[in-house]
Enzyme design. Sequence first.
Site, PDB file in Angstrom:
ATOM      1  N   ASP A  38     -21.694  -5.629  87.908  1.00  0.00           N
ATOM      2  CA  ASP A  38     -21.645  -4.182  88.162  1.00  0.00           C
ATOM      3  C   ASP A  38     -21.520  -3.324  86.904  1.00  0.00           C
ATOM      4  O   ASP A  38     -21.305  -2.116  87.009  1.00  0.00           O
ATOM      5  CB  ASP A  38     -20.473  -3.834  89.105  1.00  0.00           C
ATOM      6  CG  ASP A  38     -20.883  -4.009  90.562  1.00  0.00           C
ATOM      7  OD1 ASP A  38     -22.069  -4.295  90.806  1.00  0.00           O
ATOM      8  OD2 ASP A  38     -20.016  -3.869  91.432  1.00  0.00           O
ATOM      9  N   HIS A 242     -24.729 -12.908  59.543  1.00  0.00           N
ATOM     10  CA  HIS A 242     -24.678 -12.114  60.773  1.00  0.00           C
ATOM     11  C   HIS A 242     -23.266 -12.116  61.364  1.00  0.00           C
ATOM     12  O   HIS A 242     -23.095 -12.265  62.573  1.00  0.00           O
ATOM     13  CB  HIS A 242     -25.706 -12.634  61.793  1.00  0.00           C
ATOM     14  CG  HIS A 242     -27.114 -12.428  61.354  1.00  0.00           C
ATOM     15  ND1 HIS A 242     -28.171 -13.174  61.800  1.00  0.00           N
ATOM     16  CD2 HIS A 242     -27.657 -11.546  60.466  1.00  0.00           C
ATOM     17  CE1 HIS A 242     -29.290 -12.765  61.223  1.00  0.00           C
ATOM     18  NE2 HIS A 242     -29.006 -11.783  60.407  1.00  0.00           N
ATOM     19  N   ASP A 259     -22.089  -3.770  56.688  1.00  0.00           N
ATOM     20  CA  ASP A 259     -23.517  -3.531  56.941  1.00  0.00           C
ATOM     21  C   ASP A 259     -23.575  -2.755  58.250  1.00  0.00           C
ATOM     22  O   ASP A 259     -23.326  -3.323  59.325  1.00  0.00           O
ATOM     23  CB  ASP A 259     -24.254  -4.879  57.045  1.00  0.00           C
ATOM     24  CG  ASP A 259     -25.758  -4.717  57.216  1.00  0.00           C
ATOM     25  OD1 ASP A 259     -26.218  -3.611  57.565  1.00  0.00           O
ATOM     26  OD2 ASP A 259     -26.475  -5.719  57.024  1.00  0.00           O
ATOM     27  N   ASP A 270     -29.829   1.789  57.879  1.00  0.00           N
ATOM     28  CA  ASP A 270     -29.353   0.412  57.668  1.00  0.00           C
ATOM     29  C   ASP A 270     -28.788   0.336  56.247  1.00  0.00           C
ATOM     30  O   ASP A 270     -29.555   0.270  55.284  1.00  0.00           O
ATOM     31  CB  ASP A 270     -30.550  -0.537  57.862  1.00  0.00           C
ATOM     32  CG  ASP A 270     -30.168  -1.998  57.754  1.00  0.00           C
ATOM     33  OD1 ASP A 270     -28.960  -2.297  57.658  1.00  0.00           O
ATOM     34  OD2 ASP A 270     -31.089  -2.840  57.772  1.00  0.00           O
ATOM     35  N   HIS A 349     -31.779 -14.929  51.921  1.00  0.00           N
ATOM     36  CA  HIS A 349     -32.566 -14.052  52.802  1.00  0.00           C
ATOM     37  C   HIS A 349     -33.581 -13.250  51.995  1.00  0.00           C
ATOM     38  O   HIS A 349     -33.587 -13.274  50.757  1.00  0.00           O
ATOM     39  CB  HIS A 349     -31.655 -13.142  53.639  1.00  0.00           C
ATOM     40  CG  HIS A 349     -30.739 -12.238  52.853  1.00  0.00           C
ATOM     41  ND1 HIS A 349     -31.191 -11.110  52.195  1.00  0.00           N
ATOM     42  CD2 HIS A 349     -29.400 -12.289  52.631  1.00  0.00           C
ATOM     43  CE1 HIS A 349     -30.158 -10.501  51.626  1.00  0.00           C
ATOM     44  NE2 HIS A 349     -29.060 -11.207  51.857  1.00  0.00           N
ATOM     45  N   HIS A 353     -36.911  -5.185  54.816  1.00  0.00           N
ATOM     46  CA  HIS A 353     -37.744  -5.175  56.018  1.00  0.00           C
ATOM     47  C   HIS A 353     -38.137  -3.729  56.286  1.00  0.00           C
ATOM     48  O   HIS A 353     -37.511  -2.794  55.769  1.00  0.00           O
ATOM     49  CB  HIS A 353     -36.962  -5.760  57.210  1.00  0.00           C
ATOM     50  CG  HIS A 353     -35.581  -5.180  57.371  1.00  0.00           C
ATOM     51  ND1 HIS A 353     -35.351  -3.983  57.993  1.00  0.00           N
ATOM     52  CD2 HIS A 353     -34.365  -5.620  56.934  1.00  0.00           C
ATOM     53  CE1 HIS A 353     -34.052  -3.712  57.963  1.00  0.00           C
ATOM     54  NE2 HIS A 353     -33.425  -4.685  57.302  1.00  0.00           N
ATOM     55  N   HIS A 360     -35.133  -3.615  62.402  1.00  0.00           N
ATOM     56  CA  HIS A 360     -36.172  -4.481  61.810  1.00  0.00           C
ATOM     57  C   HIS A 360     -37.459  -3.973  62.429  1.00  0.00           C
ATOM     58  O   HIS A 360     -37.883  -4.433  63.488  1.00  0.00           O
ATOM     59  CB  HIS A 360     -35.928  -5.947  62.137  1.00  0.00           C
ATOM     60  CG  HIS A 360     -34.751  -6.517  61.401  1.00  0.00           C
ATOM     61  ND1 HIS A 360     -34.355  -7.813  61.509  1.00  0.00           N
ATOM     62  CD2 HIS A 360     -33.889  -5.945  60.518  1.00  0.00           C
ATOM     63  CE1 HIS A 360     -33.284  -8.020  60.733  1.00  0.00           C
ATOM     64  NE2 HIS A 360     -32.992  -6.901  60.132  1.00  0.00           N
ATOM     65  N   GLU A 383     -32.284  -4.864  49.935  1.00  0.00           N
ATOM     66  CA  GLU A 383     -30.949  -5.380  50.220  1.00  0.00           C
ATOM     67  C   GLU A 383     -30.668  -6.761  49.627  1.00  0.00           C
ATOM     68  O   GLU A 383     -30.439  -7.722  50.362  1.00  0.00           O
ATOM     69  CB  GLU A 383     -30.718  -5.406  51.723  1.00  0.00           C
ATOM     70  CG  GLU A 383     -31.810  -6.084  52.545  1.00  0.00           C
ATOM     71  CD  GLU A 383     -31.468  -6.087  54.043  1.00  0.00           C
ATOM     72  OE1 GLU A 383     -30.411  -6.604  54.397  1.00  0.00           O
ATOM     73  OE2 GLU A 383     -32.277  -5.561  54.834  1.00  0.00           O
ATOM     74  N   TYR A 387     -24.096 -14.842  47.834  1.00  0.00           N
ATOM     75  CA  TYR A 387     -23.091 -15.379  48.759  1.00  0.00           C
ATOM     76  C   TYR A 387     -22.658 -16.751  48.239  1.00  0.00           C
ATOM     77  O   TYR A 387     -23.444 -17.697  48.247  1.00  0.00           O
ATOM     78  CB  TYR A 387     -23.690 -15.503  50.173  1.00  0.00           C
ATOM     79  CG  TYR A 387     -24.432 -14.244  50.589  1.00  0.00           C
ATOM     80  CD1 TYR A 387     -23.765 -13.182  51.177  1.00  0.00           C
ATOM     81  CD2 TYR A 387     -25.808 -14.109  50.324  1.00  0.00           C
ATOM     82  CE1 TYR A 387     -24.451 -12.011  51.509  1.00  0.00           C
ATOM     83  CE2 TYR A 387     -26.493 -12.947  50.655  1.00  0.00           C
ATOM     84  CZ  TYR A 387     -25.805 -11.898  51.246  1.00  0.00           C
ATOM     85  OH  TYR A 387     -26.481 -10.751  51.565  1.00  0.00           O
ATOM     86  N   ARG A 405     -23.542  -7.804  49.272  1.00  0.00           N
ATOM     87  CA  ARG A 405     -24.900  -7.296  49.536  1.00  0.00           C
ATOM     88  C   ARG A 405     -24.866  -5.799  49.301  1.00  0.00           C
ATOM     89  O   ARG A 405     -23.856  -5.146  49.589  1.00  0.00           O
ATOM     90  CB  ARG A 405     -25.332  -7.617  50.974  1.00  0.00           C
ATOM     91  CG  ARG A 405     -26.739  -7.119  51.303  1.00  0.00           C
ATOM     92  CD  ARG A 405     -27.352  -7.741  52.568  1.00  0.00           C
ATOM     93  NE  ARG A 405     -26.624  -7.466  53.789  1.00  0.00           N
ATOM     94  CZ  ARG A 405     -25.846  -8.329  54.407  1.00  0.00           C
ATOM     95  NH1 ARG A 405     -25.681  -9.553  53.917  1.00  0.00           N
ATOM     96  NH2 ARG A 405     -25.209  -7.997  55.532  1.00  0.00           N
ATOM     97  N   GLU A 407     -27.380  -2.525  50.143  1.00  0.00           N
ATOM     98  CA  GLU A 407     -28.605  -2.214  50.900  1.00  0.00           C
ATOM     99  C   GLU A 407     -28.807  -0.708  51.013  1.00  0.00           C
ATOM    100  O   GLU A 407     -27.897   0.027  51.401  1.00  0.00           O
ATOM    101  CB  GLU A 407     -28.489  -2.806  52.318  1.00  0.00           C
ATOM    102  CG  GLU A 407     -29.660  -2.448  53.218  1.00  0.00           C
ATOM    103  CD  GLU A 407     -29.607  -3.142  54.569  1.00  0.00           C
ATOM    104  OE1 GLU A 407     -28.494  -3.473  55.033  1.00  0.00           O
ATOM    105  OE2 GLU A 407     -30.683  -3.352  55.149  1.00  0.00           O
TER     106      GLU A 407
HETATM  107  N1  GLY Z   1     -28.505  -4.843  59.364  1.00  0.00           N
HETATM  108  C1  GLY Z   1     -29.511  -5.803  59.491  1.00  0.00           C
HETATM  109  C2  GLY Z   1     -30.197  -6.029  58.225  1.00  0.00           C
HETATM  110  O1  GLY Z   1     -29.731  -5.602  57.194  1.00  0.00           O
HETATM  111  O2  GLY Z   1     -31.264  -6.560  58.196  1.00  0.00           O
HETATM  112 MN    MN Z   2     -31.462  -4.496  56.605  1.00  0.00          MN
HETATM  113 MN    MN Z   3     -28.279  -4.109  57.073  1.00  0.00          MN
END
Ligand code: GLY
Ligand code: MN
Ligand code: MN
Length: 443
Positions: A38, A242, A259, A270, A349, A353, A360, A383, A387, A405, A407
């Site tokens: 619900d 993540h 982030d 972002d 990574h 993007h 994304h 970004e 790490y 990071r 970004e």
């Molecule tokens: N926040 C997701 C990324 O940086 O790709």
């Molecule tokens: Mn990003």
């Molecule tokens: Mn991000």
Amino acid sequence: MKFSQDIFEQRRDRLAQMMGANCIAVIETSPVAMRNRDADYKYRGDSSFYYLTGFTEPEAVAVIETFDTAEQYCYTLFCRERHHEMEIWNGRRAGTAGALADYAAHEAYAIEFLDENIIEMLQAKEQLYYRIGQRRDFDHKVTDWLRQTAEQYTPAAVPKQLRQLDEIVDEMRVIKSADEIACMETAAAISVRAHQRAMQQVRPGMMEYALEAELNYIFAQAGCVPAYTSIVGGGANACILHYVENDQVLNDGDLVLIDAGCEYAYYAADITRTFPVNGKFSPAQKALYQLVLDAQLAAIAAVQVGAHYHAPHQVVVEILVKGLVTLGLLHGDIDTLIEDEAYRRFYMHGTGHWLGIDVHDVGAYKQQGESRRLEAGMVLTIEPGLYIAEDDETVDAKWRGIGIRIEDDVLVTAQGPRVLTDQVAKSIDEIEQLMAQHKAATC
Ligand code: GLY
Ligand code: MN
Ligand code: MN
């Protein structure tokens, strides 16, 4: 900010042009997602459906049919009909009258009539455009419609080709118009304020979720929601790419990585910043932070019209590898380390993007097998990060458990890169000064 209907209409005009004569496109919005019994998740419709229609209610399907020429097309919106009792429980609906009056549909029908009406629309069309393979139940539905078209007319009446609608719409979405850029600037400005506030509010002993609440406060005050689940990771949690639990204590002497970005009028920001919980970088944190920052600034400078999409990543990898060798985290010949991707232990990574209605965002990264060229109006993130796993016995203990990071959101323009998010403190001095000022003001 609400776009005028002209903007959505112009997009449908372009789509019809690109489809060509005697074609049909069918696009549905996302279903409501149940959270638990619900209780639904707050509804957010499908991005490409929104892009073409501006319609934000669930249970809606848009159909665009071209006829003898692509200029002459019909836009039909199937949506929930108005319903007195349902609207008392669940909120207002545009209904078919609203679809015609407020959403510039040429025709509108209750969603219940889709299966019945679509057969006649499909018959004798050359090509059917839809998002093939995106949702199993919609794929099944389309197959069923095609079978019924063959049964009710003749097999020859079934569209001869199924075409991937995303191939057209995704490419339209890659280049942002001035109105879209204005939305992204606002999303960026609100997100900047949220990051600045987090830097000012953080204290040793605070919980990660309490710091997340500071971001959410700014987002909500502006009528926005997070564009994706915010990451607030203290210490080694920053090394989990993540990490979204956000339920640990922020410790004195650690860094915290945030982030987070908001969604404003359907457009995302972002941003990632990494800063010391106690307001002062340690020497090891400083060394790694400066390296990531150098890489990020050089990568931003590589965001130029005509450059390859992957150029900033190559810049980042080269700077990080050189820096990691200098700091003693990698050993060997720079070119070999790059070729062997030895850096992936510490930087696993990509460098960014596309950014837009989706965080994304859609759009090809390669064309004809090659990294595509950047064009004015594209927006991408830059970004880079480093790490160092907390259990990595191969590196000096002082590096372990540091995750960084940085970004930003970058608009490609003919005059060079324009950083939409450049108002958040980023250099070591800027960050330490902002944090010190706030501490002084509140002591
Ligand atoms: N926040 C997701 C990324 O940086 O790709
Ligand atoms: Mn990003
Ligand atoms: Mn991000």
